[in-house]
Design a protein around this motif. Sequence first.
Motif, mmCIF file in Angstrom:
data_model
loop_
_atom_site.group_PDB
_atom_site.id
_atom_site.type_symbol
_atom_site.label_atom_id
_atom_site.label_comp_id
_atom_site.label_asym_id
_atom_site.label_seq_id
_atom_site.Cartn_x
_atom_site.Cartn_y
_atom_site.Cartn_z
ATOM 1 N N SER A 92 -7.918 -0.237 77.541
ATOM 2 C CA SER A 92 -7.150 1.009 77.551
ATOM 3 C C SER A 92 -5.893 0.893 76.694
ATOM 4 O O SER A 92 -5.501 1.850 76.021
ATOM 5 C CB SER A 92 -6.761 1.387 78.990
ATOM 6 O OG SER A 92 -7.894 1.751 79.733
ATOM 7 N N ALA A 93 -5.269 -0.272 76.717
ATOM 8 C CA ALA A 93 -4.062 -0.476 75.903
ATOM 9 C C ALA A 93 -4.389 -0.370 74.411
ATOM 10 O O ALA A 93 -3.633 0.232 73.639
ATOM 11 C CB ALA A 93 -3.442 -1.839 76.222
ATOM 12 N N PHE A 94 -5.524 -0.936 74.002
ATOM 13 C CA PHE A 94 -5.953 -0.820 72.603
ATOM 14 C C PHE A 94 -6.229 0.631 72.244
ATOM 15 O O PHE A 94 -5.791 1.125 71.200
ATOM 16 C CB PHE A 94 -7.203 -1.671 72.366
ATOM 17 C CG PHE A 94 -7.887 -1.384 71.055
ATOM 18 C CD1 PHE A 94 -7.331 -1.803 69.846
ATOM 19 C CD2 PHE A 94 -9.079 -0.671 71.027
ATOM 20 C CE1 PHE A 94 -7.951 -1.529 68.640
ATOM 21 C CE2 PHE A 94 -9.720 -0.393 69.819
ATOM 22 C CZ PHE A 94 -9.148 -0.819 68.625
ATOM 23 N N MET A 95 -6.943 1.337 73.106
ATOM 24 C CA MET A 95 -7.276 2.734 72.839
ATOM 25 C C MET A 95 -6.023 3.604 72.792
ATOM 26 O O MET A 95 -5.912 4.525 71.961
ATOM 27 C CB MET A 95 -8.239 3.247 73.909
ATOM 28 C CG MET A 95 -9.599 2.569 73.892
ATOM 29 S SD MET A 95 -10.507 2.861 72.353
ATOM 30 C CE MET A 95 -10.969 4.579 72.536
ATOM 31 N N LYS A 96 -5.094 3.332 73.663
ATOM 32 C CA LYS A 96 -3.834 4.085 73.656
ATOM 33 C C LYS A 96 -3.128 3.935 72.312
ATOM 34 O O LYS A 96 -2.615 4.917 71.748
ATOM 35 C CB LYS A 96 -2.940 3.582 74.785
ATOM 36 C CG LYS A 96 -1.568 4.246 74.845
ATOM 37 C CD LYS A 96 -0.745 3.647 75.974
ATOM 38 C CE LYS A 96 0.674 4.197 75.981
ATOM 39 N NZ LYS A 96 1.494 3.579 77.057
ATOM 40 N N LYS A 97 -3.155 2.736 71.757
ATOM 41 C CA LYS A 97 -2.503 2.491 70.465
ATOM 42 C C LYS A 97 -3.171 3.267 69.342
ATOM 43 O O LYS A 97 -2.499 3.902 68.523
ATOM 44 C CB LYS A 97 -2.527 0.993 70.160
ATOM 45 C CG LYS A 97 -1.946 0.649 68.784
ATOM 46 C CD LYS A 97 -2.052 -0.855 68.504
ATOM 47 C CE LYS A 97 -1.563 -1.168 67.098
ATOM 48 N NZ LYS A 97 -1.700 -2.616 66.785
ATOM 49 N N ILE A 98 -4.509 3.243 69.275
ATOM 50 C CA ILE A 98 -5.182 3.878 68.144
ATOM 51 C C ILE A 98 -5.094 5.403 68.215
ATOM 52 O O ILE A 98 -5.257 6.076 67.185
ATOM 53 C CB ILE A 98 -6.655 3.428 68.002
ATOM 54 C CG1 ILE A 98 -7.522 3.932 69.154
ATOM 55 C CG2 ILE A 98 -6.760 1.942 67.815
ATOM 56 C CD1 ILE A 98 -9.000 3.706 68.924
ATOM 57 N N PHE A 99 -4.826 5.954 69.398
ATOM 58 C CA PHE A 99 -4.633 7.403 69.492
ATOM 59 C C PHE A 99 -3.160 7.795 69.362
ATOM 60 O O PHE A 99 -2.835 8.832 68.777
ATOM 61 C CB PHE A 99 -5.176 7.926 70.824
ATOM 62 C CG PHE A 99 -6.663 8.080 70.850
ATOM 63 C CD1 PHE A 99 -7.298 9.048 70.100
ATOM 64 C CD2 PHE A 99 -7.454 7.239 71.637
ATOM 65 C CE1 PHE A 99 -8.683 9.190 70.121
ATOM 66 C CE2 PHE A 99 -8.835 7.382 71.672
ATOM 67 C CZ PHE A 99 -9.440 8.358 70.905
ATOM 68 N N SER A 100 -2.267 6.994 69.905
ATOM 69 C CA SER A 100 -0.853 7.372 69.932
ATOM 70 C C SER A 100 -0.220 7.354 68.540
ATOM 71 O O SER A 100 0.616 8.209 68.225
ATOM 72 C CB SER A 100 -0.074 6.443 70.871
ATOM 73 O OG SER A 100 -0.513 6.596 72.206
ATOM 74 N N MET A 101 -0.597 6.388 67.698
ATOM 75 C CA MET A 101 0.003 6.317 66.355
ATOM 76 C C MET A 101 -0.374 7.521 65.488
ATOM 77 O O MET A 101 0.504 8.137 64.873
ATOM 78 C CB MET A 101 -0.376 4.992 65.684
ATOM 79 C CG MET A 101 0.287 3.785 66.328
ATOM 80 S SD MET A 101 -0.177 2.200 65.572
ATOM 81 C CE MET A 101 0.578 2.369 63.943
ATOM 82 N N PRO A 102 -1.638 7.933 65.429
ATOM 83 C CA PRO A 102 -1.948 9.164 64.689
ATOM 84 C C PRO A 102 -1.291 10.393 65.308
ATOM 85 O O PRO A 102 -0.914 11.327 64.581
ATOM 86 C CB PRO A 102 -3.480 9.258 64.791
ATOM 87 C CG PRO A 102 -3.932 7.868 65.031
ATOM 88 C CD PRO A 102 -2.855 7.239 65.864
ATOM 89 N N LEU A 103 -1.140 10.415 66.629
ATOM 90 C CA LEU A 103 -0.488 11.551 67.280
ATOM 91 C C LEU A 103 0.961 11.671 66.836
ATOM 92 O O LEU A 103 1.470 12.794 66.645
ATOM 93 C CB LEU A 103 -0.568 11.397 68.801
ATOM 94 C CG LEU A 103 0.043 12.521 69.628
ATOM 95 C CD1 LEU A 103 -0.582 13.869 69.263
ATOM 96 C CD2 LEU A 103 -0.117 12.247 71.117
ATOM 97 N N ASP A 104 1.634 10.536 66.641
ATOM 98 C CA ASP A 104 3.014 10.571 66.145
ATOM 99 C C ASP A 104 3.083 11.220 64.767
ATOM 100 O O ASP A 104 4.052 11.917 64.448
ATOM 101 C CB ASP A 104 3.591 9.152 66.083
ATOM 102 C CG ASP A 104 3.836 8.563 67.462
ATOM 103 O OD1 ASP A 104 3.918 9.346 68.440
ATOM 104 O OD2 ASP A 104 3.929 7.319 67.578
ATOM 105 N N ARG A 105 2.056 10.997 63.952
ATOM 106 C CA ARG A 105 2.036 11.597 62.612
ATOM 107 C C ARG A 105 1.649 13.070 62.656
ATOM 108 O O ARG A 105 2.232 13.899 61.952
ATOM 109 C CB ARG A 105 1.038 10.852 61.710
ATOM 110 C CG ARG A 105 1.374 9.404 61.434
ATOM 111 C CD ARG A 105 0.543 8.853 60.277
ATOM 112 N NE ARG A 105 -0.889 8.971 60.504
ATOM 113 C CZ ARG A 105 -1.632 8.030 61.089
ATOM 114 N NH1 ARG A 105 -1.064 6.912 61.518
ATOM 115 N NH2 ARG A 105 -2.936 8.191 61.251
ATOM 116 N N LEU A 106 0.674 13.384 63.491
ATOM 117 C CA LEU A 106 0.134 14.741 63.519
ATOM 118 C C LEU A 106 0.970 15.706 64.342
ATOM 119 O O LEU A 106 1.049 16.902 64.022
ATOM 120 C CB LEU A 106 -1.298 14.713 64.085
ATOM 121 C CG LEU A 106 -2.369 14.071 63.209
ATOM 122 C CD1 LEU A 106 -3.617 13.774 64.035
ATOM 123 C CD2 LEU A 106 -2.719 14.974 62.037
ATOM 124 N N GLY A 107 1.573 15.221 65.410
ATOM 125 C CA GLY A 107 2.304 16.099 66.309
ATOM 126 C C GLY A 107 1.366 16.941 67.156
ATOM 127 O O GLY A 107 0.142 16.768 67.135
#
Length: 533
Positions: free
Chosen positions: A297-312
């Motif tokens: 879950s920690a890995f998955m959180k990272k791969i989704f959270s970083m693009p979310l920071d860019r996309l908003g």
Amino acid sequence: LDHFVVSSVHRALSFDGLISSHPIYVPVSGTAEIFSIFDSISYEKGGSVIRMMQFFLGDETFKRGMQLYITEKAYSVATHDDLWDALGRQSVKDGKPQQVHDVKRIMDTWTLQMNYPTVFMERIGNDIKLSQSRYLRDKNATDPGKYISTFGYKWEIPVTLTTQTSKDFNQNDANIIWMGKDGSDVLLSGVISGKCWYIGNIRQYGFYRVNYPEDNWIKLIDQLKMDHTIIHPVNRAQIINDAWNFAKSGDLSLNIALKTVEYLSMEDSYFPFYAANVELGYVRNMLERTELYGDFSAFMKKIFSMPLDRLGYNHTGSGHLETLLRSLVVEGACAYGDTNCINIAVSSFQNLMQSTGPNNPIDVDSRRSVYNTAIKYGGVTEWDFAYNRYKTHNVASERILMLHALSYSREVLVLSRFLQYTLTDDIRKQEGIDAMRLIGRNPIGRSLLWDFVRGNWTEITERFGRVSYLITDVTSKFNTEFDLQSLQTFKDSIPDLGSSAAAFDRAIETTRANIKWMDSNFQIIKDWLQSLN
């Protein structure tokens, strides 16, 4: 049509990789048989091989051939052979290569036998050798012998490829190299030089998988990490989908498949993100009841959270694919515990609950993730609000979103009540099976649904008739010997399976494959997750 690849081609490839699959064209002798074959093979594989045929004929020839077929067979009876004949005659008229004049000879290999090929591309000096073999997710599965291939599981395959030097991802029928149903290898001389990568099945027009020696996989992965945009988004999705499915079948190390998703936090296209989310969703399903789930879950959180920071979170001014990507990323970030994402979703849902006007304050493209997250992290009050909205809202799309959200509750009593509703008019009859399937995807609802199905089988089948998709969903996460025994015992206890027989066979085959996957890959996943920390 690129979206069709991840939404339909990949689904068809997954379904058709089982020994319990069936050909597109199947003679039937009764109602139960008719119902049992209308599945992903009829729809997704059918559409996929038509898309492949359109590619190897060329758009204009395909279009004119279809017009010829429809005109000649208007108000008449037609068969698949009539379609092949019309398209073949049009290809002759349009001066296409002789290879595609006999469309029936090509398409029979795709419609009259089940499964599909793997094309293995091996570099030998400056040449590339192509060979084909039948793909099966479980090579040790026993073929029931119901459908016998007259082609020996060999296909007429339209192959395309490009290299790091040429990077030609805009190919057409003129670029095709044909592999024949005689199964002979094909040698492409002088097509590659240097230490560059190569990739086959451009834009995944062909209904087949492509495998390579490990060194080429490593080069493709290095390219994804260095500059993923060099490779077309559809082929980035293909790399992920093929690698993971070869890992499932034992044709590729899982270590290689895992490396194909390590770059994802930099990804900016919907297609590879969607493909990765499907494959990683399988890992999640396998691990959700193990000690590895926290690290995963920690890995998955990272791969989704970083693009979310860019996309908003704001969809204003976004194109269709960017909106799809943002929605997927937001949903993933919330699902794997991104605190900011969860707080925004819960707050937005509270605004909806407090709203007194007719307008929904939540952006239409954000509603799914907001509703699902709010119900997951909410309580009975939020669930009751969503259920009332499902019952009373006059917009069908809003009711469907609420139905989905209702299945996300983590309250056992709430989910049990929801299951009971599916057998009454509290849930619309046409949506009852969908509601059950959704509950089964919830880690907490999985066991509840299996008990419910076994305890209410007669009532469920009498109320809904065909339940094949329900069987597939409720058993999709089974991955222990106990699960397998439970499934087999329940199947044996039913006197007449009817149209559900094939679904139970697939479920048993899938469960065995899941058990094998866990035995082979649990330690590999554990080591990989530790290496990321």
